[in-house]
Scaffold this active site. Structure first.
Site, PDB file in Angstrom:
ATOM      1  N   ASP A 155     -77.887  24.118 -42.915  1.00 45.85           N
ATOM      2  CA  ASP A 155     -77.567  23.568 -44.249  1.00 45.85           C
ATOM      3  C   ASP A 155     -76.330  24.256 -44.810  1.00 45.85           C
ATOM      4  O   ASP A 155     -75.417  23.601 -45.324  1.00 45.85           O
ATOM      5  CB  ASP A 155     -78.733  23.830 -45.222  1.00 45.85           C
ATOM      6  CG  ASP A 155     -79.847  22.796 -45.083  1.00 45.85           C
ATOM      7  OD1 ASP A 155     -79.569  21.661 -44.672  1.00 45.85           O
ATOM      8  OD2 ASP A 155     -81.001  23.142 -45.384  1.00 45.85           O
TER       9      ASP A 155
ATOM     10  N   LYS B  28     -89.421  24.490 -44.891  1.00 47.33           N
ATOM     11  CA  LYS B  28     -88.247  25.276 -44.470  1.00 47.33           C
ATOM     12  C   LYS B  28     -88.497  26.787 -44.376  1.00 47.33           C
ATOM     13  O   LYS B  28     -87.911  27.454 -43.533  1.00 47.33           O
ATOM     14  CB  LYS B  28     -87.056  25.016 -45.396  1.00 47.33           C
ATOM     15  CG  LYS B  28     -86.400  23.671 -45.140  1.00 47.33           C
ATOM     16  CD  LYS B  28     -85.147  23.516 -45.969  1.00 47.33           C
ATOM     17  CE  LYS B  28     -84.513  22.161 -45.721  1.00 47.33           C
ATOM     18  NZ  LYS B  28     -83.232  21.982 -46.385  1.00 47.33           N
TER      19      LYS B  28
ATOM     20  N   ALA C  13     -81.567  27.823 -59.224  1.00 51.63           N
ATOM     21  CA  ALA C  13     -82.011  29.023 -58.494  1.00 51.63           C
ATOM     22  C   ALA C  13     -83.230  28.677 -57.636  1.00 51.63           C
ATOM     23  O   ALA C  13     -84.178  29.453 -57.542  1.00 51.63           O
ATOM     24  CB  ALA C  13     -82.317  30.158 -59.471  1.00 51.63           C
TER      25      ALA C  13
HETATM   26  P1  NAP Z   1     -86.027  23.521 -55.644  1.00 50.49           P
HETATM   27  O1  NAP Z   1     -86.235  24.741 -54.814  1.00 50.49           O
HETATM   28  O2  NAP Z   1     -87.203  22.740 -56.093  1.00 50.49           O
HETATM   29  O3  NAP Z   1     -85.170  23.979 -56.953  1.00 50.49           O
HETATM   30  C1  NAP Z   1     -84.964  23.104 -58.017  1.00 50.49           C
HETATM   31  C2  NAP Z   1     -83.968  23.700 -59.004  1.00 50.49           C
HETATM   32  O4  NAP Z   1     -83.727  22.704 -60.022  1.00 50.49           O
HETATM   33  C3  NAP Z   1     -84.450  24.958 -59.747  1.00 50.49           C
HETATM   34  O5  NAP Z   1     -83.356  25.783 -60.019  1.00 50.49           O
HETATM   35  C4  NAP Z   1     -85.007  24.366 -61.046  1.00 50.49           C
HETATM   36  O6  NAP Z   1     -85.007  25.262 -62.129  1.00 50.49           O
HETATM   37  C5  NAP Z   1     -84.001  23.274 -61.307  1.00 50.49           C
HETATM   38  N1  NAP Z   1     -84.549  22.256 -62.188  1.00 50.49           N
HETATM   39  C6  NAP Z   1     -85.447  21.286 -61.874  1.00 50.49           C
HETATM   40  N2  NAP Z   1     -85.681  20.523 -62.950  1.00 50.49           N
HETATM   41  C7  NAP Z   1     -84.943  21.035 -63.975  1.00 50.49           C
HETATM   42  C8  NAP Z   1     -84.751  20.683 -65.332  1.00 50.49           C
HETATM   43  N3  NAP Z   1     -85.380  19.651 -65.881  1.00 50.49           N
HETATM   44  N4  NAP Z   1     -83.880  21.405 -66.068  1.00 50.49           N
HETATM   45  C9  NAP Z   1     -83.226  22.459 -65.530  1.00 50.49           C
HETATM   46  N5  NAP Z   1     -83.345  22.840 -64.246  1.00 50.49           N
HETATM   47  C10 NAP Z   1     -84.208  22.145 -63.482  1.00 50.49           C
HETATM   48  O7  NAP Z   1     -85.085  22.474 -54.905  1.00 50.49           O
HETATM   49  P2  NAP Z   1     -83.997  22.756 -53.743  1.00 50.49           P
HETATM   50  O8  NAP Z   1     -84.640  22.663 -52.429  1.00 50.49           O
HETATM   51  O9  NAP Z   1     -83.265  23.988 -54.117  1.00 50.49           O
HETATM   52  O10 NAP Z   1     -83.039  21.473 -53.875  1.00 50.49           O
HETATM   53  C11 NAP Z   1     -82.195  21.299 -55.003  1.00 50.49           C
HETATM   54  C12 NAP Z   1     -81.354  20.033 -54.851  1.00 50.49           C
HETATM   55  O11 NAP Z   1     -80.475  20.164 -53.731  1.00 50.49           O
HETATM   56  C13 NAP Z   1     -82.186  18.775 -54.583  1.00 50.49           C
HETATM   57  O12 NAP Z   1     -81.680  17.740 -55.381  1.00 50.49           O
HETATM   58  C14 NAP Z   1     -81.957  18.473 -53.126  1.00 50.49           C
HETATM   59  O13 NAP Z   1     -82.004  17.083 -52.878  1.00 50.49           O
HETATM   60  C15 NAP Z   1     -80.540  19.002 -52.927  1.00 50.49           C
HETATM   61  N6  NAP Z   1     -80.272  19.372 -51.498  1.00 50.49           N
HETATM   62  C16 NAP Z   1     -79.332  18.657 -50.836  1.00 50.49           C
HETATM   63  C17 NAP Z   1     -79.053  18.968 -49.504  1.00 50.49           C
HETATM   64  C18 NAP Z   1     -78.015  18.172 -48.757  1.00 50.49           C
HETATM   65  O14 NAP Z   1     -77.984  18.188 -47.510  1.00 50.49           O
HETATM   66  N7  NAP Z   1     -77.117  17.497 -49.429  1.00 50.49           N
HETATM   67  C19 NAP Z   1     -79.735  20.003 -48.864  1.00 50.49           C
HETATM   68  C20 NAP Z   1     -80.686  20.735 -49.606  1.00 50.49           C
HETATM   69  C21 NAP Z   1     -80.951  20.412 -50.932  1.00 50.49           C
HETATM   70  P3  NAP Z   1     -86.290  26.195 -62.444  1.00 50.49           P
HETATM   71  O15 NAP Z   1     -86.205  27.334 -61.468  1.00 50.49           O
HETATM   72  O16 NAP Z   1     -86.100  26.620 -63.847  1.00 50.49           O
HETATM   73  O17 NAP Z   1     -87.505  25.339 -62.223  1.00 50.49           O
END
Ligand code: NAP
Length: 290
Positions: free
Chosen positions: A107, A71, A132
């Site tokens: 998105d 992305k 974040a």
């Molecule tokens: P990302 O960039 O990998 O970010 C992951 C986030 O989750 C970070 O804030 C991370 O915290 C936190 N995290 C992961 N494991 C954790 C744990 N064990 N305890 C506490 N915090 C934790 O992922 P992303 O792209 O932002 O996506 C996040 C979610 O949104 C995913 O589940 C994705 O499927 C969903 N999403 C959905 C759509 C939709 O169309 N519905 C679109 C986009 C994303 P740290 O910074 O501390 O690691």
């Protein structure tokens, strides 16, 4: 659908792509709206991104969605970028132009439209934003520009939340945004929150995990939006509901990001009845019957 010499091709680039619901959205929209268009997933390794973009353009692929992990990485290979996508720093939709692809971010507009259909507004809200990562950054920008009263950005790694809060303050003039740890949430004085769960905690198969442990703060969450849609009801949503709040999962966000991309590719407006039908089809594909 009959594929012939005039069929328009669109697709998704990412890695992995095999579990995507996007073909359900686009191929069914094309069929319902009578557009001669086919949508397919393309697995693209990180080292092959530039080649994939150039190849797609050479093949006259009308539009592509972009998913994890491309992305942000795709941006240098575009001929132009929409200001919203540029501010967010992430592109999920490419639209064919003479000299390359222009990048958009549907998105966030998708989440906004999905929330609107559920009667969930952002203006004047105290937003508790959990996470974040890439999605949270975009949601923070959306909340800041859609008139949230205050945004609390909570993350396990506080530094990431602080960085995003700093960026948002620079981009959205007057935005009230603060970074904090999960432990600090209970100490907030506001009595009512819109909470948006943007972490990957609780995602299938770890369905009983939740990033914000059960506690009195849930009594102050009037609405909990979770970007996750697998499972259909996350542990976070269950807790919000148990404390009397309203919930929404991420499936409609996925639907509307797709619909807005389809509208960009085909220069059309998708009627709301079609959106409802496609949502039903996505649920069936996931084995959800309600
Ligand atoms: P990302 O960039 O990998 O970010 C992951 C986030 O989750 C970070 O804030 C991370 O915290 C936190 N995290 C992961 N494991 C954790 C744990 N064990 N305890 C506490 N915090 C934790 O992922 P992303 O792209 O932002 O996506 C996040 C979610 O949104 C995913 O589940 C994705 O499927 C969903 N999403 C959905 C759509 C939709 O169309 N519905 C679109 C986009 C994303 P740290 O910074 O501390 O690691």
């Amino acid at each position: 659908m009959k594929i012939n010499g005039k069929t328009i091709t669109c697709g998704l680039i990412g890695n992995p792509v095999e579990h995507t619901l996007s073909p359900v959205i686009h191929n069914n929209l094309a069929e319902k709206l009578g557009t001669n268009l086919v949508y397919v997933p393309f697995l693209v390794e990180s080292g092959e991104l530039e080649a994939a973009i150039k190849g797609g353009h050479a093949l006259h692929i009308r539009g592509m969605n972009v998913t994890v992990p491309h992305k942000s990485a795709v941006i240098p290979y575009l001929c132009g970028i929409d200001p919203l996508a540029e501010s967010i720093g992430a592109v999920n939709t490419l639209v064919y132009q003479e000299d390359g692809y222009k990048g958009y971010n549907t998105d966030m507009s998708g989440l906004f439209r999905a929330m609107q259909t559920e009667g969930i507004g952002i203006k004047g809200e105290n937003v508790l934003l959990l996470g974040a990562g890439g999605a949270a950054r975009a949601v923070a920008y959306l909340c800041a520009t859609a008139g949230a009263k205050k945004i609390y950005l909570c993350n396990r790694t506080l530094q990431k939340a602080e960085e995003i809060a700093g960026e948002i303050r620079m981009q959205a003039e007057g935005a009230q945004i603060a970074a904090l740890s999960y432990e600090e949430i209970e100490g907030l004085t506001e009595t009512s929150f819109l909470a948006i769960q943007c972490t990957s905690v609780g995602l299938y198969p770890n369905v009983s995990d939740v990033v914000l442990a059960d506690g009195p703060v849930y009594d102050r969450i009037h609405t909990g939006v979770d970007l996750i849609y697998r499972p259909y009801e996350t542990q976070f949503m269950k807790l919000v509901k148990a404390h009397g709040g309203k919930t929404m999962n991420g499936l409609k966000m996925l639907l509307y990001q797709g619909i807005i991309a389809y509208e960009l590719w085909n220069q059309c407006d998708v009627p709301e009845e079609q959106a409802d039908d496609i949502l039903q089809m996505m649920k069936e594909e996931m084995g959800i019957y309600e």
